[in-house]
Structures are given as C-alpha cells and as structure tokens.
Design a protein around this motif. Structure first.
Motif, PDB file in Angstrom:
ATOM      1  N   LEU A  74       0.822  -1.205   0.000  1.00 26.39           N
ATOM      2  CA  LEU A  74       0.000   0.000   0.000  1.00 26.39           C
ATOM      3  C   LEU A  74       0.862   1.264   0.000  1.00 26.39           C
ATOM      4  CD1 LEU A  74      -2.756   1.399   0.210  1.00 26.39           C
ATOM      5  CD2 LEU A  74      -2.621   1.113   2.707  1.00 26.39           C
ATOM      6  N   PRO A  75       0.911   2.003  -1.127  1.00 27.89           N
ATOM      7  CA  PRO A  75       1.546   3.325  -1.146  1.00 27.89           C
ATOM      8  C   PRO A  75       0.499   4.395  -0.827  1.00 27.89           C
ATOM      9  CG  PRO A  75       1.069   2.609  -3.382  1.00 27.89           C
ATOM     10  CD  PRO A  75       0.503   1.559  -2.471  1.00 27.89           C
ATOM     11  N   ILE A  76       0.774   5.245   0.159  1.00 26.26           N
ATOM     12  CA  ILE A  76      -0.190   6.266   0.589  1.00 26.26           C
ATOM     13  C   ILE A  76       0.412   7.643   0.389  1.00 26.26           C
ATOM     14  CG2 ILE A  76      -1.484   7.201   2.545  1.00 26.26           C
ATOM     15  CD1 ILE A  76      -1.531   4.413   3.761  1.00 26.26           C
ATOM     16  N   GLU A  77      -0.308   8.500  -0.335  1.00 24.85           N
ATOM     17  CA  GLU A  77       0.116   9.888  -0.496  1.00 24.85           C
ATOM     18  C   GLU A  77      -0.593  10.751   0.539  1.00 24.85           C
ATOM     19  OE1 GLU A  77      -0.487  11.142  -4.493  1.00 24.85           O
ATOM     20  OE2 GLU A  77       0.887   9.671  -5.342  1.00 24.85           O
ATOM     21  N   LEU A  78       0.190  11.554   1.258  1.00 26.43           N
ATOM     22  CA  LEU A  78      -0.360  12.400   2.314  1.00 26.43           C
ATOM     23  C   LEU A  78       0.174  13.823   2.173  1.00 26.43           C
ATOM     24  CD1 LEU A  78      -0.081  10.155   5.516  1.00 26.43           C
ATOM     25  CD2 LEU A  78      -2.184  10.845   4.353  1.00 26.43           C
ATOM     26  N   PRO A  79      -0.557  14.806   2.695  1.00 27.70           N
ATOM     27  CA  PRO A  79      -0.046  16.185   2.729  1.00 27.70           C
ATOM     28  C   PRO A  79       1.217  16.267   3.574  1.00 27.70           C
ATOM     29  CG  PRO A  79      -2.411  16.123   3.175  1.00 27.70           C
ATOM     30  CD  PRO A  79      -1.938  14.702   3.213  1.00 27.70           C
ATOM     31  N   GLN A  80       2.048  17.252   3.274  1.00 26.34           N
ATOM     32  CA  GLN A  80       3.329  17.388   3.958  1.00 26.34           C
ATOM     33  C   GLN A  80       3.170  17.520   5.471  1.00 26.34           C
ATOM     34  OE1 GLN A  80       6.318  17.377   1.891  1.00 26.34           O
ATOM     35  NE2 GLN A  80       7.079  16.728   3.889  1.00 26.34           N
ATOM     36  N   ALA A  81       2.176  18.267   5.912  1.00 23.59           N
ATOM     37  CA  ALA A  81       1.994  18.477   7.356  1.00 23.59           C
ATOM     38  C   ALA A  81       1.704  17.163   8.069  1.00 23.59           C
ATOM     39  CB  ALA A  81       0.860  19.476   7.594  1.00 23.59           C
ATOM     40  N   ASP A  82       0.871  16.320   7.459  1.00 26.08           N
ATOM     41  CA  ASP A  82       0.561  15.020   8.067  1.00 26.08           C
ATOM     42  C   ASP A  82       1.795  14.127   8.096  1.00 26.08           C
ATOM     43  OD1 ASP A  82      -2.058  15.748   8.479  1.00 26.08           O
ATOM     44  OD2 ASP A  82      -2.822  14.761   6.674  1.00 26.08           O
ATOM     45  N   LEU A  83       2.574  14.174   7.038  1.00 22.78           N
ATOM     46  CA  LEU A  83       3.793  13.363   7.005  1.00 22.78           C
ATOM     47  C   LEU A  83       4.800  13.826   8.047  1.00 22.78           C
ATOM     48  CD1 LEU A  83       4.191  12.964   3.148  1.00 22.78           C
ATOM     49  CD2 LEU A  83       3.877  11.094   4.775  1.00 22.78           C
ATOM     50  N   ASP A  84       4.917  15.131   8.223  1.00 26.48           N
ATOM     51  CA  ASP A  84       5.819  15.658   9.248  1.00 26.48           C
ATOM     52  C   ASP A  84       5.414  15.156  10.634  1.00 26.48           C
ATOM     53  OD1 ASP A  84       7.263  17.006   7.326  1.00 26.48           O
ATOM     54  OD2 ASP A  84       6.244  18.924   7.635  1.00 26.48           O
ATOM     55  N   THR A  85       4.107  15.097  10.868  1.00 27.45           N
ATOM     56  CA  THR A  85       3.600  14.593  12.153  1.00 27.45           C
ATOM     57  C   THR A  85       3.953  13.123  12.332  1.00 27.45           C
ATOM     58  OG1 THR A  85       1.765  16.171  12.160  1.00 27.45           O
ATOM     59  CG2 THR A  85       1.516  14.197  13.517  1.00 27.45           C
TER      60      THR A  85
END
Length: 763
Positions: A654-665
């Motif tokens: 499963l590859p998941i694309e997320l917004p930068q802010a969520d990834l930073d968290t």
C-alpha cells in the motif's frame, strides 16, 4: 438539428480511446499491441504463467531480445550463452529467457542474431513500433517509442505476466501535459540538450501522473532518432509516457521496414489512419509548458538527479542558492559527486567516457560523435582520447554496429582510441562487466545519473554524444562549440548509408504457413487459460514500527541497485534493500547511522518518507519486492513515481500519499520509534497514545483488491469475451498489427500482397 460533435481530443486521448477493451469498476482495460521482453524483468513472469497453466495469448505481438546484462566484448568466438557469459547470475537469466521463448513460442533475437540489441532500439528499427499502437516493456524507457505517436510506457514484472497472459493491461487515465518547444536550435545543440534542459525546467516530478506530448516547431524539425532520444527521457521528468504526433518524417522512417505495413493498399490504409493521430484544435491540456529553443545551449548534469543540470559554460551550484527544503539533497549530491560549489564545469576532469544506451546508441548519434573527432583534428585540436581516459562506444543493436562499420565510423573511433564494442545496454546501468569503479567520473550519453547507476560509487554526468566525444578527447567537460569552431555545420565527409542495405530480401509469400494452434475444445488461448486468481496476501490492518526517511527523489536504483536484479525469484532481496545508503559500498559492512540498521527500525513494516517522488526511476519491480521481503508493506510519502506506485499495488503493498503536514507529524512518531497502524478498511493511520488519527484515501478499486487479496490477471480473465471482440475489431480495422510472417537472421520482407491463409502467429 445537427448531429453532436465529439469534444476535441489530444493525441494521447485518441490512442488511449482506440485501445479500450473494457471500462467499468477500477482501471480501464487497455489492449496492448506491442510487447517487448528482455532477460531481467521476465523470468518471474514466465514462471507465473507456468504455475498457473497459462499460455502467451498473442505470440505475434511479442518480441524478445537480450540486452541488459550481456557482455559487450567481441563475439568472434561466440558459440552459446552458456559458454560465453562468465557471470553466473547473468548467464542464468539469459539461459532462462532462451528456454522460455522456446517453451512459449516467441520471436527471439539472441546473441547470435545480428538484429539483437537494446529493446528500445530494435523495436523501431524493425518496424515493430508503429504509430497509434500501445507499447509496453518491463523497462521504464519504453517511453522511447512514443516518438512514433505510440502510447508507450514501462511496466513491472507482474504486468509483463499480465500482458503475456491476456494481451491487455488495466490502466488509469493519465493527465494530459504538453511541452511546446518553439524556434531554431542554436548551433551545437541537439536533442539530448533539449530534453536535459526540459527536465531542468520541470524537475524529475514535473510530469508525474501525466503523459507528455512534445510539440512545437523545434520538435517537428527533428529526425526520428532525435525524437526517440527526447521521448526516451520523458520518464526522467516523472511522466508516464512521452508522445510526438506522427508526420511525414515518421512515415518515411517506417516505410519498408520488416514489420511495417506492406507497401500498397495496406500501407496506404495505415498512413491514412496515422494522419488522424494529432491533437484536435481546442483540445485541453492539464499542464502546459513553453520552452524557447534559443534559450538552450549544450547542457550537462552536475548532481545525482537528471534535473541537476547546468549549461556547459556554467559552474557547480551553491547549496545556499536553493530553498532550505532542498539544501540537504544538494549537499548530499555534491558530496557524492566530489564537487565544490563554484567550480567551472569545464575545469572538471573525467576518467571515463561512455557512448551508448537506448537514449543515444543509434547511427545518427555515432555520426555526431565522429564529426566532433574529425573537426577537432582539422582545427588542430586533439585527435586522440586524452591520456588517462578510457572511452567506449557501444552500438544500440547489431544492425547499428554493422551500419556504422560500413560507414567507417568504427575506424574513426578506434583510430582516436575509443573501444568499439558489441550491442547491449553496457555501462548505462552497469549490470554487465562494463562498470565504473568507486570515485570514477564519467561523461555519459545514458539517461540516469543516480548514485551508483553505472557502478557502485561511480559519478555520472549526462550529456549529448557530441559532448561525450569532446570530453573524451580533452579529458575535461568541453563545450563542443569551442572544439568544433567554424566546422560546426560540416558533415565531416562521412559516408552515409541506409538501414535497408543490411537486410537480405526474402519473399514473404514463400514463407511456410503453420496451422493455428487450438486447444482440445477449440477455444482461444485466453479461454483455455486458468481463470482462477493466483491471489495475494490480504491487506486489512497493518500494525508495526515505522521507519523515518527525509530524502526526496529516492530512486529505484537507491532502493535496490542493479547488481541485485540478476535473480530468477521474487524473494530474497530484503538484505539488499537500500544497499547504497545502508552499507559501505567498499566493504559491504552496515552503516550504523542508517535508520534500518538501528533498533527498533530494523523490524519496520511501515516507511514514512517526507521527501517527494519516492520510487522514481526504473520500472524494476525488484524495488517493491525488496521492501516487501524486508517486511515493509506500506510506504507513506508526498508523492510516488508512477510505475513504482503501480508495482506496489501489484504486490499487495500500500503506497499512501499524504499532505506534507501530516507526514511531518508521522515522521515525528516514527523518529520516536512508536508503532503505527494502517487501517485500510477505514482509511486512517492510527497513531499511538491516543493521538489524533490521520485520514488517507486510496483508489476504491485498489482498496477492494488489497482487502480481498485479488490479483489482476484473474480479474481480467473475467472479461475474456471483451478481449476477443476487441481483437476481431482490431484485425478488421488495423490488420497490419497482426503478425504476418517474420523472416530469420535479419532478412528483409519484400512488399507482396498479404496471403489470406497466413495466421497471426506466423512470424
């Protein structure tokens, strides 16, 4: 009341629409007209067919050769691959391919066939690549074939198996992107400079999720070989494919080639169809980029990504001149490349020069390099390869080599001190003995300058064939405008020959006709194939430690280098995952500071990467295989390379694309060694200690397949009747796409009327 007219369509829209077999839930099922196969990405595909009791549906639509890891030394004493190829794993792959083509009845250009060569050179060379077709290969540079107005894209091994079994492929519709290049190119600027300049403008993720149409007056003036070089590197700009509308230059190139439509009624019908393959006035593009030809000068790469470009008269960039978010990658690139900011590019010394690859291994490329050597000598410049520099030239196919030798190009190169080799991929990716040593710097005509691409620790600089020739002569990166002077436009007095001089004519009417193979029940191969899905592990809730990574553009060469691709299995690659940054390339010992070498991340099942474009680069499915084998089944990132993302889904990952802010968290959670849970059913990332979960979205059809462990071939075979109906239409409307007799050992098929009783599989 007038009949409604259809909306204006782009070139990509037209070719896509003409190949729709079925459109329903999930991706659209496309028919694939042309399938190219080589030794590296096919063993597991054939094994999959064998295990499922499936046959190759359309042998006449598949062409097979060896190129990636074969030696390019002289074949004067060649007897068999078993005795000629010394490296054990490479030999095993080639032997396996030869066994597979015999078992499944496929057309094969082996090492004793003068037509053997790099897949993306032999396809156009033979007329196998045609306008308006869909073309696939287990190699990312399949985009090359888009120069003919074909929709051509790279695929992973699971998709190779899918095409072999069904002659179709599920595909999501891409965005439309146009790059318009207008004006006259300055002297000394070629197609390689054009595409490097474009990638420098849009970046390696600029075309992600899109098919690029290259247009404009500059593109229309280019030869077919120059167009192929540009489309070849579409993938380096992140695109799914690159395309150029066919025109009279295209038709002239194709006329009379062995697998082109026969001259006469069939040829006329084909050309009439091909002339419709252009974007309609008023058609909309999702992305448009304008490039002025006058802005382009000879271009070279300085870093470890194809977007790291600079004019030859420029300097090594300073990290301080980049946004803070990019400086870390710039610093790492300069450290790896051994460069100091501010150094003029023309003061950088080289150790090796490589000329070849699917980007620049054609006859026109060789002529351009030869002209540089001739002009340099006439202008009183160097006429020999510089002392301390090793320079090699690798033709893209046996026929290119033969043509170059007939024109005397080999004499020019050998007299100047170049090593003249046999056809193959060679040092482009260094899967064969042709490799850089750690620290060696190479002027290269290839397409990628990733870390270790041409050899562990090697430093690659991309440039045009003419620029490579100039660098080989001077020992430094050199502006060809200086070395050629006022002889820039001279032809060098070269003898120009025709490709057709190297084909022996044969009358196709005299070819034997074999009966069409039928199953005991009289069913087509796909109806006789096993319909049951091989199945994948189900993906519901994944709990585990998440490993944090921050780099952007983590390419497939970094995930799993080429030396580990010589395998016949899908397993056993976990120990080699991230080899270039996980181990010391000289000693092979673990680097203690790398995240996957430390507790608790040694046991990670999730990867959180805050850098964009994860998995860019090659189509090699070995990248997700390595991650999966290590234990990582989910990757979270801002964006992914298109082919890598697809390959993950094909392997139950499963590859998941997320917004930068969520990834930073999530990166903070991962850095603390905390456990995360990926709940695919509810589409949330569950965080520890009662922290707020983070939602994500996944394509509904892909989600359904992952949760239920469904594979694509089993699903496709449910639409076998749609496939057969499409093939009936295809034979009626585009009869030149069916196989009609393929002569052996490079013979030319004479233009004669197509026999009524010739079957599709008779070539």
């Amino acid at each position: 009341m007038p009949a409604p007219t259809s909306a204006p369509r782009t070139l990509y829209d037209k070719v896509f629409d003409d190949h729709v077999v079925y459109s329903g839930e999930g991706d659209t099922l496309l028919y694939i007209d042309r399938h190219l196969v080589h030794e590296v990405t096919s063993p597991q595909a054939f094994e999959g067919l064998r295990n499922a009791g499936r046959k190759v549906r359309r042998p006449d639509c598949t062409l097979v050769t060896v190129d990636h890891n074969i030696p390019t030394v002289s074949r004067k004493n060649f007897k068999s691959v078993s005795t000629f190829i010394g490296e054990v794993d490479s030999r095993a792959q080639v032997v396996a391919l030869e066994d597979n083509v015999k078992e499944f009845g496929l057309t094969y250009f082996g090492m004793d066939d003068k037509r053997q060569g790099i897949v993306h050179i032999i396809g156009p060379e033979q007329g196998f690549t045609l306008p308006g077709t869909t073309v696939c290969c287990g190699d990312s540079h399949t985009s090359t074939h888009g120069a003919f107005g074909a929709l051509a894209f790279g695929i992973g091994t699971s998709e190779v198996e899918h095409i072999l079994a069904t002659q179709t492929l599920p595909q999501a519709k891409s965005k439309n992107m146009r790059i318009n290049v207008e004006g006259k190119l300055p002297e000394g600027v070629g197609s390689k400079d054009v595409v490097l300049h474009i990638i420098g403008v849009i970046g390696t993720a600029g075309g992600t999720g899109a098919v690029i149409e290259f247009a404009g007056s500059t593109i229309r003036e280019l030869s077919m070989e120059a167009r192929m070089s540009i489309c070849n590197m579409s993938i380096e700009g992140g695109a799914r494919a690159g395309m150029i509308a066919p025109d009279e230059i295209t038709f002239e190139y194709l006329k009379g080639r062995p697998l082109s439509p026969r001259e006469g009624e069939e040829w006329d019908s084909a050309v009439a169809y091909w002339k419709t393959l252009k974007t309609d006035p008023g058609a909309k593009y999702d992305i448009e980029v304008e490039i002025k030809a006058e802005d382009i000068i000879p271009t070279i790469t300085w870093g470890t990504s194809p977007q790291d470009v600079v004019p030859i008269n420029g300097v090594v960039p300073n990290p301080a001149d980049f946004p803070e978010s990019k400086r870390g990658n710039i610093v790492r690139s300069l450290e790896y490349m051994g460069l100091t900011a501010g150094t003029p590019m023309e003061q950088i010394k080289i150790d090796k020069a490589f000329f070849g690859s699917c980007t620049n291994g054609r006859i026109e490329d060789m002529r351009s390099a030869a002209r540089v050597i001739i002009a340099s000598e006439k202008n009183g410049g160097p006429s020999k390869v510089a002392e301390g520099v090793y320079a090699m030239i690798v033709p893209g196919s046996g026929l290119v080599k033969q043509q170059a030798e007939a024109e005397g190009l080999d004499v020019i190169f050998k007299k100047a001190g170049f090593d003249w080799r046999e056809a193959g991929c060679s040092m482009c990716l260094g899967m064969n003995p042709d490799q850089l040593k750690p620290g060696e710097r190479c002027a290269s005509t290839s397409n990628r300058n990733f870390e270790g691409r041409q050899g562990a620790g090697g430093r690659t600089h991309l440039m045009s064939p003419a620029m490579v020739a100039a660098a080989a002569l001077t020992g430094y990166f050199t502006d060809i405008r200086k070395i050629m002077g006022d002889r820039m436009s001279e032809d060098g007095g070269l003898k120009i020959t025709s490709y057709f001089d190297y084909l022996t004519p044969v009358d196709v009417a005299a070819l034997p006709v074999e009966p069409t193979e039928q199953t005991p029940e009289g069913k087509s191969p796909v109806k006789a194939a096993a319909a049951a899905s091989a199945g994948l592990p189900k993906f519901n809730v994944l709990r585990g430690i998440a490993a944090p990574m921050w780099e952007a553009n983590i390419d497939t060469d970094k995930i799993i280098p080429k030396q580990f691709l010589k395998t016949l299995l899908r397993t056993g690659l976990g120990s080699a995952l991230f080899w270039p940054i996980r181990y010391d390339v000289k000693t092979g010992e673990e680097l203690p500071d790398f995240v996957l070498n430390k507790e608790p991340w040694k046991h990670s099942s999730i990867l959180v990467c805050t850098g964009a474009n994860f998995g860019c680069g090659s189509s090699r499915e070995h990248a997700p295989w390595a991650l999966n084998d290590f234990g990582i089944r989910c990757i979270l990132a801002p964006s992914f390379g298109d082919i890598f993302k697809t390959n993950c889904f094909k392997n139950g990952m499963l590859p998941i694309e997320l917004p930068q802010a969520d990834l930073d968290t999530l990166y903070e959670d991962a850095s603390a060694g905390l456990e995360l849970a990926i709940d695919l059913e509810n589409q949330v990332v569950v965080r520890p200690e009662g922290k707020d979960p983070i939602p994500f979205t996944v394509d509904a059809f892909r989600r359904h397949c992952l949760i239920n462990g469904l594979d694509d071939i089993g699903l496709t075979l449910e639409h076998r009747e749609n496939i057969e109906k499409f093939e009936e239409k295809r034979t009626t409307v585009w009869p030149w796409l069916d196989g009609v007799g393929y002569a052996k050992k490079g013979q030319k098929v004479v233009a004669v009327p197509l026999k009524k009783n010739v079957k599709k599989t008779d070539w």
